[in-house]
Design a protein around this motif. Sequence first.
Motif, PDB file in Angstrom:
ATOM      1  N   PRO A 138       0.205   8.906 -11.063  1.00  0.00           N
ATOM      2  CA  PRO A 138       0.330   9.186  -9.867  1.00  0.00           C
ATOM      3  C   PRO A 138      -0.444   8.771  -8.836  1.00  0.00           C
ATOM      4  O   PRO A 138      -0.239   8.154  -7.594  1.00  0.00           O
ATOM      5  CB  PRO A 138       0.359  10.747  -9.866  1.00  0.00           C
ATOM      6  N   ALA A 139      -1.909   8.283  -9.049  1.00  0.00           N
ATOM      7  CA  ALA A 139      -2.602   8.010  -8.172  1.00  0.00           C
ATOM      8  C   ALA A 139      -2.438   6.476  -8.064  1.00  0.00           C
ATOM      9  O   ALA A 139      -2.780   5.894  -6.969  1.00  0.00           O
ATOM     10  CB  ALA A 139      -4.078   8.190  -8.606  1.00  0.00           C
ATOM     11  N   LEU A 140      -2.143   5.751  -9.225  1.00  0.00           N
ATOM     12  CA  LEU A 140      -1.789   4.388  -8.683  1.00  0.00           C
ATOM     13  C   LEU A 140      -0.455   4.275  -7.646  1.00  0.00           C
ATOM     14  O   LEU A 140      -0.685   3.245  -6.977  1.00  0.00           O
ATOM     15  CB  LEU A 140      -1.293   3.723 -10.014  1.00  0.00           C
ATOM     16  N   GLN A 141       0.306   5.033  -7.832  1.00  0.00           N
ATOM     17  CA  GLN A 141       1.493   4.855  -7.172  1.00  0.00           C
ATOM     18  C   GLN A 141       1.189   5.327  -5.743  1.00  0.00           C
ATOM     19  O   GLN A 141       1.692   4.901  -4.732  1.00  0.00           O
ATOM     20  CB  GLN A 141       2.767   5.897  -7.732  1.00  0.00           C
ATOM     21  N   ARG A 142       0.355   6.362  -5.501  1.00  0.00           N
ATOM     22  CA  ARG A 142      -0.254   6.582  -4.227  1.00  0.00           C
ATOM     23  C   ARG A 142      -0.922   5.463  -3.833  1.00  0.00           C
ATOM     24  O   ARG A 142      -0.935   5.425  -2.498  1.00  0.00           O
ATOM     25  CB  ARG A 142      -1.197   7.977  -4.586  1.00  0.00           C
ATOM     26  N   HIS A 143      -1.650   4.768  -4.413  1.00  0.00           N
ATOM     27  CA  HIS A 143      -2.162   3.576  -3.972  1.00  0.00           C
ATOM     28  C   HIS A 143      -1.188   2.591  -3.430  1.00  0.00           C
ATOM     29  O   HIS A 143      -1.582   2.024  -2.331  1.00  0.00           O
ATOM     30  CB  HIS A 143      -3.029   2.877  -5.235  1.00  0.00           C
ATOM     31  N   TRP A 144      -0.150   2.443  -4.089  1.00  0.00           N
ATOM     32  CA  TRP A 144       0.817   1.273  -3.760  1.00  0.00           C
ATOM     33  C   TRP A 144       1.591   1.991  -2.342  1.00  0.00           C
ATOM     34  O   TRP A 144       1.834   1.325  -1.443  1.00  0.00           O
ATOM     35  CB  TRP A 144       1.760   1.015  -4.346  1.00  0.00           C
ATOM     36  N   ASN A 145       1.777   3.333  -2.486  1.00  0.00           N
ATOM     37  CA  ASN A 145       2.368   3.852  -1.002  1.00  0.00           C
ATOM     38  C   ASN A 145       1.357   3.907   0.209  1.00  0.00           C
ATOM     39  O   ASN A 145       1.769   3.829   1.127  1.00  0.00           O
ATOM     40  CB  ASN A 145       2.550   5.501  -1.303  1.00  0.00           C
ATOM     41  N   ASN A 146       0.090   3.628  -0.067  1.00  0.00           N
ATOM     42  CA  ASN A 146      -0.647   3.521   0.972  1.00  0.00           C
ATOM     43  C   ASN A 146      -1.133   2.082   1.291  1.00  0.00           C
ATOM     44  O   ASN A 146      -1.176   1.577   2.629  1.00  0.00           O
ATOM     45  CB  ASN A 146      -2.171   4.321   0.777  1.00  0.00           C
TER      46      ASN A 146
END
Length: 244
Positions: free
Chosen positions: A224-232
Amino acid sequence: MPSETLQIPTAAGPADAFAAYPDGGERHPAVLMYPDGFGLRPVLREMAAQLAGHGYYVLVPHIFHRHGPAPVLDLPEHIGEDVRPALFARLMPMIEAHTPECVLSDAAAYLAFLTTRPEVAAGPVAVTGYCIGGLLALRTAAAHPGRVAALAAFHAPVNADGPAPFSRLTARVHLAHAEGDLTPESLADLDRTLATAGVEGTSEIYPATTHGFTMRDTAAFNAPALQRHWNNLLPLLTRTLRPT
């Protein structure tokens, strides 16, 4: 997705690097992506290719090129906590030898190299980095304020050089911290530093994360944190490299 291994001329000799970019023969905004302390390896190539798929020329340098071509260490497919201490014992001398002077010399070479690539569009670039690579990205952005429009650093020791680099930034930033790396009080101190320096962007702790959360091949990985990274990261790049 075209990709290639390159040799970048630097003051210390040729540095190997990986580049990925969209097919089609067009020019694209450039992103200089610094790896974490474990260096240039398959997971960084995968991330570079994924980012390139959004319309960017992504260059990932081998930051330890002074010690030989990548990989300078034989890494396991999965870097678990059982092997991490021994690996870092071997990496630390190379990290310590990569002085700020080396960082800035290499950064200038990487940015100059990007101007020579037929796949790279004219205009500003972005720098992003992971772990120690985030600190290298910060130093690069601070040293080249007229060239670097965006800075993203993930689980990085961005406080290592004190407040001075932030006062030189003109880039818009996203600083993502592991819950295990930065306390809320330290985050508040960093936010005050950013505000005093007039830096625009975001700085936040990603919940339930430990150092290294973006790296799929380590025990710290957090999907989930990796996806949050892409989302930012992706909106930051769109805003700064593709202005309407």
